[in-house]
Design a protein around this motif. Structure first.
Motif, PDB file in Angstrom:
ATOM      1  N   PHE A   1      26.271  50.197  45.322  1.00 34.02           N
ATOM      2  CA  PHE A   1      26.853  50.667  43.940  1.00 34.02           C
ATOM      3  C   PHE A   1      28.049  51.488  44.355  1.00 34.02           C
ATOM      4  N   LEU A   2      28.286  52.450  45.327  1.00 32.75           N
ATOM      5  CA  LEU A   2      29.578  52.920  45.494  1.00 32.75           C
ATOM      6  C   LEU A   2      30.813  52.027  45.764  1.00 32.75           C
ATOM      7  N   ALA A   3      30.112  51.017  46.659  1.00 33.68           N
ATOM      8  CA  ALA A   3      31.296  49.973  47.045  1.00 33.68           C
ATOM      9  C   ALA A   3      31.635  49.038  45.948  1.00 33.68           C
ATOM     10  N   LEU A   4      30.851  48.824  44.901  1.00 37.25           N
ATOM     11  CA  LEU A   4      31.213  48.116  43.704  1.00 37.25           C
ATOM     12  C   LEU A   4      31.999  48.822  42.788  1.00 37.25           C
ATOM     13  N   ASP A   5      31.825  50.050  42.755  1.00 40.03           N
ATOM     14  CA  ASP A   5      32.467  50.925  41.820  1.00 40.03           C
ATOM     15  C   ASP A   5      33.876  51.301  42.609  1.00 40.03           C
ATOM     16  N   ALA A   6      34.086  51.644  43.736  1.00 35.52           N
ATOM     17  CA  ALA A   6      35.215  51.824  44.473  1.00 35.52           C
ATOM     18  C   ALA A   6      36.151  50.446  44.455  1.00 35.52           C
ATOM     19  N   ALA A   7      35.654  49.236  44.415  1.00 38.76           N
ATOM     20  CA  ALA A   7      36.383  47.945  44.249  1.00 38.76           C
ATOM     21  C   ALA A   7      36.979  48.054  42.908  1.00 38.76           C
ATOM     22  N   ALA A   8      36.145  48.240  41.646  1.00 35.64           N
ATOM     23  CA  ALA A   8      36.536  48.262  40.499  1.00 35.64           C
ATOM     24  C   ALA A   8      37.818  49.492  40.216  1.00 35.64           C
ATOM     25  N   GLN A   9      37.498  50.326  40.798  1.00 33.81           N
ATOM     26  CA  GLN A   9      38.503  51.597  40.819  1.00 33.81           C
ATOM     27  C   GLN A   9      39.782  51.080  41.427  1.00 33.81           C
ATOM     28  N   ALA A  10      39.707  50.592  42.625  1.00 37.61           N
ATOM     29  CA  ALA A  10      40.845  50.139  43.189  1.00 37.61           C
ATOM     30  C   ALA A  10      41.762  49.085  42.401  1.00 37.61           C
ATOM     31  N   GLU A  11      40.648  48.108  41.883  1.00 39.52           N
ATOM     32  CA  GLU A  11      41.512  47.147  41.176  1.00 39.52           C
ATOM     33  C   GLU A  11      42.171  47.590  39.670  1.00 39.52           C
ATOM     34  N   VAL A  12      41.735  48.527  39.182  1.00 35.61           N
ATOM     35  CA  VAL A  12      42.219  49.429  38.104  1.00 35.61           C
ATOM     36  C   VAL A  12      43.674  50.007  38.660  1.00 35.61           C
ATOM     37  N   GLU A  13      43.561  50.791  39.813  1.00 40.56           N
ATOM     38  CA  GLU A  13      44.887  51.232  40.074  1.00 40.56           C
ATOM     39  C   GLU A  13      45.962  50.519  40.485  1.00 40.56           C
ATOM     40  N   ALA A  14      45.540  49.238  40.972  1.00 45.96           N
ATOM     41  CA  ALA A  14      46.417  48.133  41.392  1.00 45.96           C
ATOM     42  C   ALA A  14      47.162  47.656  40.181  1.00 45.96           C
ATOM     43  N   ALA A  15      46.265  47.463  39.200  1.00 47.68           N
ATOM     44  CA  ALA A  15      46.888  47.023  37.655  1.00 47.68           C
ATOM     45  C   ALA A  15      47.663  48.054  37.127  1.00 47.68           C
ATOM     46  N   LEU A  16      47.563  49.328  37.163  1.00 51.66           N
ATOM     47  CA  LEU A  16      48.296  50.312  36.805  1.00 51.66           C
ATOM     48  C   LEU A  16      49.838  50.286  37.458  1.00 51.66           C
ATOM     49  N   ALA A  17      49.630  50.223  38.850  1.00 47.68           N
ATOM     50  CA  ALA A  17      50.978  49.887  39.542  1.00 47.68           C
ATOM     51  C   ALA A  17      51.805  48.754  39.143  1.00 47.68           C
ATOM     52  N   PHE A  18      51.061  47.793  38.944  1.00 49.51           N
ATOM     53  CA  PHE A  18      51.410  46.437  38.340  1.00 49.51           C
ATOM     54  C   PHE A  18      52.192  46.712  37.097  1.00 49.51           C
ATOM     55  N   ALA A  19      51.633  47.409  36.036  1.00 44.21           N
ATOM     56  CA  ALA A  19      52.002  47.537  34.791  1.00 44.21           C
ATOM     57  C   ALA A  19      53.499  48.392  34.820  1.00 44.21           C
ATOM     58  N   GLU A  20      53.235  49.641  35.524  1.00 46.53           N
ATOM     59  CA  GLU A  20      54.334  50.568  35.518  1.00 46.53           C
ATOM     60  C   GLU A  20      55.697  49.776  36.503  1.00 46.53           C
ATOM     61  N   GLY A  21      55.562  48.880  37.184  1.00 46.94           N
ATOM     62  CA  GLY A  21      56.556  48.359  37.838  1.00 46.94           C
ATOM     63  C   GLY A  21      57.167  47.054  37.209  1.00 46.94           C
ATOM     64  N   SER A  22      56.437  46.651  36.108  1.00 44.94           N
ATOM     65  CA  SER A  22      56.891  45.403  35.525  1.00 44.94           C
ATOM     66  C   SER A  22      58.140  45.715  34.633  1.00 44.94           C
ATOM     67  N   ASP A  23      59.181  45.058  34.109  1.00 44.34           N
ATOM     68  CA  ASP A  23      60.101  45.251  33.459  1.00 44.34           C
ATOM     69  C   ASP A  23      59.728  44.923  31.972  1.00 44.34           C
TER      70      ASP A  23
END
Length: 337
Positions: free
Chosen positions: A297-319
């Motif tokens: 469960f913790l591994a699935l949750d960590a993967a979801a959290q990592a995807e969210v943080e990557a998406a946030l970085a992508f959005a902040e880096g977008s023009d």
């Protein structure tokens, strides 16, 4: 406040193999973590405008969308982030769209309520209550006339059942025998009014059945019940080319939108419904039958959290979209006055 008694939490064995069960749990976690982060970002004013969160309703999108095929059409409401994500729009594109950036799925022009992706046949978040219903009927009619073997799944809330568009859509889908899967996400409060205070007939299946349509009511907090029911309903639509109405009884934990002071329901009622939460009850069922460990469960949750943080970085880096593109896709009629 709704007078509906809160049912017992979902329970019982999960009839799926481990890969499917874990995939379903992962889908719900991806939605939940994305929505929680979006709420934080709204508070930081990085997401502006309206924001309608799906927290608590994850089992509906998860169970239904896995019953569809890539050829099917999907139409959703303004509470559509989870549907868009599970339909295949990347979390990067969704987050960038909520930020209003040009790398968003609608180039930043739609925002939270207007996610759209032609490639995945996801035809929107619709900002107008009930606005997606006629669109789904039109898509199904086009498919029928062109001989495409597909259905159109339309998500909408119980508040839309009071709209004329619902009745027009139900009538035409039944009259013309169109392949539409009507998915009513009944969270009891529409925008902020309890169902019993806005509609004299609160049996939503009775309303849909009046058009000669097959109807099914299911516990929308139980991802197992939702998926198994959606599979049967979708199969029926495909086999007979006629509409089916699903009432998915669910509950949103957050207010209607981030602007909503939520004065229409008691905290005690929300807390009672949280005992039926789709993620923790499904997790408990899997653990009870040996289909999920805490580490898994913790591994699935960590993967979801990592995807969210990557998406946030992508959005902040977008023009931002350049000013010179302001009139892109804006058309005017040429003619004489």
């Amino acid at each position: 406040m709704s007078k509906m008694k809160v049912p017992k939490p979902p329970s019982g064995p999960v009839p799926w193999d481990k890969p499917l069960a874990h995939a379903m749990l992962a889908d719900m976690l991806r939605i939940r973590r994305m929505e929680e982060r979006a709420a934080q970002l709204y508070g930081e004013q990085k997401i502006r405008g309206f924001l309608h969160l799906y927290i608590g309703e994850e089992a509906v999108a998860t169970g239904v969308l896995r019953a569809l095929t890539p050829a099917d059409n999907v139409v959703a409401t303004y509470r559509e982030h989870g549907h868009a994500l599970l339909r295949g729009i990347s979390m990067n594109a969704i987050m960038a769209e909520m930020f209003g950036k040009q790398d968003g799925c609608s180039r930043g022009r739609g925002g939270s309520m207007h996610l759209f992706d032609r490639a995945s046949r996801f035809y929107g978040g619709q900002a107008i209550v009930g606005g997606g219903l006629p669109l789904a009927v039109g898509l199904a009619l086009a498919d029928k006339l062109s001989g495409r073997n597909a259905l159109s799944a339309c998500f909408f809330g119980e508040g839309a059942v009071a709209e004329g568009a619902f009745h027009e859509a139900m009538n035409l889908a039944a009259l013309w025998q169109l392949p539409v899967l009507f998915c009513c996400e009944n969270n009891l409060y529409a925008m902020g009014t309890a169902l019993g205070r806005s509609e004299s007939q609160t049996d939503l299946c009775a309303k849909a059945a009046s058009y000669g349509t097959t109807t099914v009511s299911v516990d929308g907090m139980d991802v197992v019940a939702v998926h198994e029911t959606a599979l049967r309903a979708a199969d029926q639509v495909r086999q007979h080319g006629r509409p089916v109405f699903l009432e998915l009884r669910t509950f949103r934990y957050r207010a209607h939108s981030m602007f909503d002071p939520e004065l229409y329901r008691a905290k005690e009622e929300v807390d009672a419904w949280k005992t039926r939460g789709p993620i923790h009850t499904f997790t408990a069922r899997l653990k009870a039958q040996g289909g999920l460990s805490e580490d898994e469960f913790l591994a699935l949750d960590a993967a979801a959290q990592a995807e969210v943080e990557a998406a946030l970085a992508f959005a902040e880096g977008s023009d931002w979209e350049p000013v010179q593109d302001l009139l892109r896709d804006v058309h005017t009629a040429q003619g004489t006055a």
